[in-house]
Design a protein around this motif. Sequence first.
Motif, PDB file in Angstrom:
ATOM      1  N   THR A   2      50.544 -26.244  19.768  1.00 47.59           N
ATOM      2  CA  THR A   2      51.395 -25.068  19.526  1.00 47.59           C
ATOM      3  C   THR A   2      52.814 -25.139  19.910  1.00 47.59           C
ATOM      4  O   THR A   2      53.174 -25.569  20.638  1.00 47.59           O
ATOM      5  CB  THR A   2      50.529 -23.970  20.207  1.00 47.59           C
ATOM      6  OG1 THR A   2      49.243 -23.770  19.605  1.00 47.59           O
ATOM      7  CG2 THR A   2      51.118 -22.568  19.894  1.00 47.59           C
ATOM      8  N   SER A  57      55.847 -26.385  13.008  1.00 40.72           N
ATOM      9  CA  SER A  57      54.565 -26.378  13.742  1.00 40.72           C
ATOM     10  C   SER A  57      53.681 -25.349  12.948  1.00 40.72           C
ATOM     11  O   SER A  57      54.157 -24.314  12.539  1.00 40.72           O
ATOM     12  CB  SER A  57      54.412 -25.693  15.019  1.00 40.72           C
ATOM     13  OG  SER A  57      55.289 -26.474  16.005  1.00 40.72           O
ATOM     14  N   ASP A  59      51.246 -23.905  14.145  1.00 38.83           N
ATOM     15  CA  ASP A  59      50.900 -22.635  14.996  1.00 38.83           C
ATOM     16  C   ASP A  59      51.764 -22.344  15.976  1.00 38.83           C
ATOM     17  O   ASP A  59      52.366 -23.195  16.744  1.00 38.83           O
ATOM     18  CB  ASP A  59      49.519 -23.042  15.712  1.00 38.83           C
ATOM     19  CG  ASP A  59      48.978 -21.711  16.445  1.00 38.83           C
ATOM     20  OD1 ASP A  59      48.546 -20.917  16.066  1.00 38.83           O
ATOM     21  OD2 ASP A  59      48.872 -21.729  17.911  1.00 38.83           O
ATOM     22  N   ALA A 241      46.579 -18.212  21.726  1.00 44.17           N
ATOM     23  CA  ALA A 241      46.309 -19.288  20.948  1.00 44.17           C
ATOM     24  C   ALA A 241      44.792 -19.651  20.679  1.00 44.17           C
ATOM     25  O   ALA A 241      44.506 -20.414  20.049  1.00 44.17           O
ATOM     26  CB  ALA A 241      46.989 -20.588  21.477  1.00 44.17           C
TER      27      ALA A 241
END
Length: 242
Positions: A2, A57, A59, A241
């Motif tokens: 992440t 990315s 996430d 997350a």
Amino acid sequence: MTTLALVGHGSHLNANSSAPVHAHAAALRRSGRFEDVLTGFWKEEPSLSRMLDGCTSADVVVVPVFISNGYFTKTVIPREMRLDGALTQRDGQQIRYTGPIGADASLAGVIIERALEAGARPEDAIAVLGHGTRRESESEKNVCAMAERVRASGRFAEAGAVFLDQEPGMLDMLEIFRAGTVVVVPLFVADGWHAGQTIPADLSLEGAETRKGGRIVRYTRAVGTHPSLTAVIEQLAGSAAE
């Protein structure tokens, strides 16, 4: 992995305003938990609207380094970053948006740490100093909630909230609290314009400790500058997350 995006207010007038955001970002990069750690600001560069440019990315977690929910966290950040709420799906990227660091319950522990560093004893009073505003009730509620958590810890004789811009005002704190020593902990992100300059001047403080009419007022650094706040940010990001 992440990518973590830390969002701050920033300032054109005081460089200290963004310093804690950069410091926490640097510590989080060293942790190696995130693919990358980005920073963005409303009043400084990189701007909120462009801070995710070039981020590939899949996430991303956006954490507002603000003391409470209000105009900036509810309106400015989502608008500038084109967020749809707690979860945004865009161009194959998942962007999660957390609550502000200042509303996390664990921040009360950071307030206590600041007070203890200033020499607070069990017989002292802790004044949790917030900005306050007549436009956003959540700001007041958050400061009061943090002060209540400090009081409920049982570590000090007294604890309560006082404000820069609303009642109960910080200028009345020696009437509000009875203890011989009042430790003032500014619930601000940075030692910037207010916490570093206007508040000490308005309270006629002479440094970390000031004697007033036989009593002692101790003034700490802003809560947001404490190194342990890095763990609060990491915990917020990790929860989002999951």
